[in-house]
Design a protein around this motif. Structure first.
Motif, mmCIF file in Angstrom:
data_model
loop_
_atom_site.group_PDB
_atom_site.id
_atom_site.type_symbol
_atom_site.label_atom_id
_atom_site.label_comp_id
_atom_site.label_asym_id
_atom_site.label_seq_id
_atom_site.Cartn_x
_atom_site.Cartn_y
_atom_site.Cartn_z
ATOM 1 N N ILE A 144 1.053 -1.611 0.561
ATOM 2 C CA ILE A 144 0.028 0.206 -0.249
ATOM 3 C C ILE A 144 1.504 1.306 -0.248
ATOM 4 O O ILE A 144 1.484 1.579 1.326
ATOM 5 C CB ILE A 144 -1.098 -0.033 1.297
ATOM 6 N N SER A 145 1.234 1.818 -0.972
ATOM 7 C CA SER A 145 1.530 3.383 -1.207
ATOM 8 C C SER A 145 0.927 4.230 -1.921
ATOM 9 O O SER A 145 -0.092 4.351 -2.058
ATOM 10 C CB SER A 145 3.004 2.798 -2.267
ATOM 11 N N GLU A 146 1.582 5.108 -1.393
ATOM 12 C CA GLU A 146 1.029 6.608 -2.603
ATOM 13 C C GLU A 146 0.179 6.935 -3.064
ATOM 14 O O GLU A 146 -0.898 7.221 -3.029
ATOM 15 C CB GLU A 146 2.021 7.877 -2.373
ATOM 16 N N SER A 147 0.727 5.899 -3.970
ATOM 17 C CA SER A 147 0.119 6.010 -5.147
ATOM 18 C C SER A 147 -1.542 4.890 -5.404
ATOM 19 O O SER A 147 -2.271 4.491 -6.072
ATOM 20 C CB SER A 147 0.606 5.722 -6.855
ATOM 21 N N LEU A 148 -1.513 4.308 -4.567
ATOM 22 C CA LEU A 148 -2.539 3.425 -4.548
ATOM 23 C C LEU A 148 -3.630 3.383 -3.387
ATOM 24 O O LEU A 148 -3.734 3.005 -2.213
ATOM 25 C CB LEU A 148 -2.396 1.312 -3.892
ATOM 26 N N THR A 149 -4.394 4.892 -3.443
ATOM 27 C CA THR A 149 -5.274 5.097 -2.040
ATOM 28 C C THR A 149 -6.914 4.529 -2.598
ATOM 29 O O THR A 149 -7.331 3.742 -1.382
ATOM 30 C CB THR A 149 -5.973 6.869 -3.110
ATOM 31 N N GLY A 150 -7.048 4.123 -3.558
ATOM 32 C CA GLY A 150 -8.235 3.296 -3.477
ATOM 33 C C GLY A 150 -7.672 1.722 -2.724
ATOM 34 O O GLY A 150 -8.916 1.115 -1.456
ATOM 35 N N LEU A 151 -6.403 1.613 -2.920
ATOM 36 C CA LEU A 151 -6.458 -0.321 -2.329
ATOM 37 C C LEU A 151 -5.976 0.220 -0.666
ATOM 38 O O LEU A 151 -6.123 -0.943 0.557
ATOM 39 C CB LEU A 151 -5.312 -0.300 -2.623
ATOM 40 N N PHE A 152 -5.932 1.606 -0.456
ATOM 41 C CA PHE A 152 -5.245 2.188 1.850
ATOM 42 C C PHE A 152 -6.959 2.039 1.615
ATOM 43 O O PHE A 152 -6.843 1.266 2.769
ATOM 44 C CB PHE A 152 -5.025 3.773 0.719
ATOM 45 N N PHE A 153 -8.093 2.943 1.037
ATOM 46 C CA PHE A 153 -9.023 2.835 1.579
ATOM 47 C C PHE A 153 -10.288 0.969 1.739
ATOM 48 O O PHE A 153 -10.641 1.090 2.826
ATOM 49 C CB PHE A 153 -10.178 3.962 0.838
ATOM 50 N N MET A 154 -9.612 0.423 1.059
ATOM 51 C CA MET A 154 -10.261 -1.087 0.935
ATOM 52 C C MET A 154 -9.407 -2.187 1.836
ATOM 53 O O MET A 154 -10.702 -2.435 2.711
ATOM 54 C CB MET A 154 -9.969 -1.344 -0.213
ATOM 55 N N SER A 155 -7.788 -1.845 2.083
ATOM 56 C CA SER A 155 -7.496 -1.959 3.124
ATOM 57 C C SER A 155 -7.899 -1.743 5.187
ATOM 58 O O SER A 155 -8.334 -2.902 5.259
ATOM 59 C CB SER A 155 -6.052 -2.101 3.303
ATOM 60 N N ILE A 156 -8.940 -0.653 5.059
ATOM 61 C CA ILE A 156 -8.553 -0.134 5.742
ATOM 62 C C ILE A 156 -10.012 -0.406 5.915
ATOM 63 O O ILE A 156 -10.820 -1.346 7.198
ATOM 64 C CB ILE A 156 -8.739 1.416 5.750
ATOM 65 N N LEU A 157 -11.383 -0.577 5.173
ATOM 66 C CA LEU A 157 -12.462 -1.419 5.035
ATOM 67 C C LEU A 157 -12.365 -2.945 5.396
ATOM 68 O O LEU A 157 -13.189 -3.282 6.711
ATOM 69 C CB LEU A 157 -13.791 -1.389 4.540
ATOM 70 N N ILE A 158 -11.328 -3.446 5.372
ATOM 71 C CA ILE A 158 -11.184 -4.863 5.660
ATOM 72 C C ILE A 158 -11.076 -4.839 7.298
ATOM 73 O O ILE A 158 -11.996 -6.059 8.019
ATOM 74 C CB ILE A 158 -10.201 -5.704 4.751
ATOM 75 N N SER A 159 -10.395 -4.088 7.717
ATOM 76 C CA SER A 159 -9.942 -4.069 8.738
ATOM 77 C C SER A 159 -10.941 -4.328 9.875
ATOM 78 O O SER A 159 -10.721 -4.574 10.467
ATOM 79 C CB SER A 159 -7.858 -3.596 8.824
ATOM 80 N N ALA A 160 -11.088 -2.716 9.245
ATOM 81 C CA ALA A 160 -11.761 -2.382 10.080
ATOM 82 C C ALA A 160 -13.653 -2.773 11.231
ATOM 83 O O ALA A 160 -14.193 -2.694 11.386
ATOM 84 C CB ALA A 160 -12.409 -0.583 10.325
ATOM 85 N N THR A 161 -13.592 -3.626 10.006
ATOM 86 C CA THR A 161 -14.888 -5.103 9.553
ATOM 87 C C THR A 161 -14.158 -5.384 10.669
ATOM 88 O O THR A 161 -15.335 -6.054 11.561
ATOM 89 C CB THR A 161 -15.147 -5.147 8.108
ATOM 90 N N GLY A 162 -13.380 -6.806 10.447
ATOM 91 C CA GLY A 162 -13.075 -7.095 11.563
ATOM 92 C C GLY A 162 -12.553 -6.222 13.034
ATOM 93 O O GLY A 162 -13.625 -7.377 13.910
ATOM 94 N N ILE A 163 -11.835 -5.336 12.919
ATOM 95 C CA ILE A 163 -11.877 -5.008 14.340
ATOM 96 C C ILE A 163 -13.052 -4.516 14.962
ATOM 97 O O ILE A 163 -13.217 -5.023 16.430
ATOM 98 C CB ILE A 163 -11.035 -3.953 14.054
ATOM 99 N N TYR A 164 -14.265 -3.808 14.354
ATOM 100 C CA TYR A 164 -15.038 -3.119 14.914
ATOM 101 C C TYR A 164 -15.980 -4.119 15.153
ATOM 102 O O TYR A 164 -16.620 -4.423 16.283
ATOM 103 C CB TYR A 164 -15.367 -2.224 13.780
ATOM 104 N N SER A 165 -16.066 -5.495 14.344
ATOM 105 C CA SER A 165 -17.651 -6.714 14.623
ATOM 106 C C SER A 165 -16.575 -7.540 16.283
ATOM 107 O O SER A 165 -17.922 -7.954 16.434
ATOM 108 C CB SER A 165 -17.245 -7.737 13.383
#
Length: 418
Positions: A312-333
């Motif tokens: 996940i690098s500066e040029s991959l903003t979409g992957l950054f937010f997708m990874s946040i979404l996956i992580s947050a779904t697991g953590i908040y659940s």
């Protein structure tokens, strides 16, 4: 049984408001907090450790207190005392006094408040709606935190002068001071509403309160097998929750976002939380809560691996937010479900406070060690430090997954025998 929704609403408001000052503002404004207090990641982490050390004592002491007294007054007093600490926080105390303040918050937010909130939620959920009760609680708390975060970003930007990137230390301090003071005032208002209006109409409180506090109730709780597994599950899940603090910092240090943009990432996380909490609460009530803990830890591992891999690098903003979404779904659940599983673990309602105190004694030790572990971000600047932190998250999530599988299998065998 007809549900008292005003009771739940005030429980949700108080449940997040009390943590706004010690944690939520630092989560949303982490780069700004480091800047205006002139702290390193290690120094801020040490403040969290002082909070955790005091909380470690407060959990087992406050748990039986929640089994002895109704929650309304305990919660209201805790909110007011926490808000008073916010006024001092706004004066920008020295590092030493900041540690003392976090220790004080460890007392106000845990001793009088924590077990009372969990017990009140369990009572509201009754026999058939534990998933919904804790899903609404954590999801609602997430929404309240998101609204506080949005308000905080708005106030901060309102008091900033000129371009954000060119802001002076003094200007940043004045703007953040307004965020803290307004947040403290709102916490006091919520406390007043709780004191006068958070009264249970659904349950006779005498039926779920102990006449006196004794050591025998502690021994009875420790004999329940689920207590020990929940200690591990909550510990591993809470590590993940604590590490959501660094997503906004990742946005600034790795993705190149400015102070406002990185704070918006933190606020985005807060808005994900209520959606996940409510959805997982409804789903869990229709199946096995322990099964969804297994699934949630698995998602957390996937998210941790994505960040730890370094792709996940500066040029991959979409992957950054997708990874946040996956992580947050697991953590908040995980966060929404771990106390909801107390019924599945056969923990009596009348001993909920004592059980919560003992479980939290181990489960919330990340308050002590996660903050200092973020020295990795200081010692390994840039993306490498974050990779090490997310690797740590993946390891804890793996342990939590194993504990959840054992918990699931134990309850399935118990159900089969019955």
């Amino acid at each position: 049984m007809k549900k008292n929704w005003l009771y739940l609403l005030l429980l949700i408001l108080s449940g997040e408001a009390i943590f706004i000052l010690p944690f939520v503002l630092a989560r949303v404004f982490r780069p700004t907090v480091l800047h205006v207090f002139e702290l390193t990641n290690l120094e801020l982490g040490t403040c969290y450790s002082f909070y955790g050390l005091v909380a470690l004592v407060a959990y087992p002491l406050g748990g039986p207190l929640a089994d002895r007294f109704p929650p309304r007054k305990l919660i209201a007093v805790a909110l007011i005392l926490t808000a008073l600490g916010g006024v001092y926080y706004a004066s920008y105390p020295s590092l030493t006094m900041l540690k003392v303040l976090y220790g004080y918050w460890g007392f106000t937010t845990i001793f009088l408040f924590w077990a009372s909130m969990i017990k009140a939620t369990r009572i509201w959920g009754g026999e058939a709606s534990q998933g919904k009760a804790f899903g609404f609680l954590d999801g609602g708390r997430g929404l309240v935190g998101a609204l506080f975060g949005t308000l905080g970003v708005f106030i901060f930007s309102l008091f900033m002068v000129g371009q954000i990137a060119e802001a002076t230390l003094e200007n940043s301090q004045q703007a953040f001071k307004q965020v803290v003071l307004i947040s403290s005032a709102i916490v006091v208002v919520i406390a007043i509403f709780v004191w006068f209006f958070m009264k249970s109409k659904d349950t006779d409180e005498a039926q779920v309160m102990l006449e006196k506090i004794t050591l025998s109730q502690v021994k009875d709780v420790l004999k329940i097998p689920a207590i020990w597994l929940l200690m591990i599950i909550i510990l591993c899940g809470y590590v993940g929750y604590k590490l959501t603090d660094i997503f906004s910092q990742y946005a600034q240090n790795v993705m190149g976002f400015d102070q406002i943009e990185s704070a918006q990432v933190g606020t985005f996380l807060l808005y994900i939380r209520p959606v996940i909490g409510i959805i997982i609460g409804f789903i869990a009530d229709s199946s096995r809560i322990s099964l969804w803990l297994v699934i949630s830890f698995s998602l957390t591992i996937v998210g941790a691996v994505l960040f730890a891999s370094g792709i996940i690098s500066e040029s991959l903003t979409g992957l950054f937010f997708m990874s946040i979404l996956i992580s947050a779904t697991g953590i908040y659940s995980i966060r929404a479900l771990y106390f909801a599983s107390m019924k599945e673990g056969k923990i009596p309602v009348v001993l909920t406070g004592t059980a919560v105190g003992l479980i939290s004694l181990v489960g919330y030790t990340p308050d002590i060690f996660v903050g200092p572990s973020l020295v990795l971000l200081d010692n390994y600047p840039g993306e490498l430090g974050f990779q090490y932190v997310f690797l740590m998250l993946g390891c804890f999530a793996l342990v939590g997954l194993v504990a959840s599988l054992i918990f699931y299998n134990q309850n399935r065998k118990s159900k089969t025998l019955n």
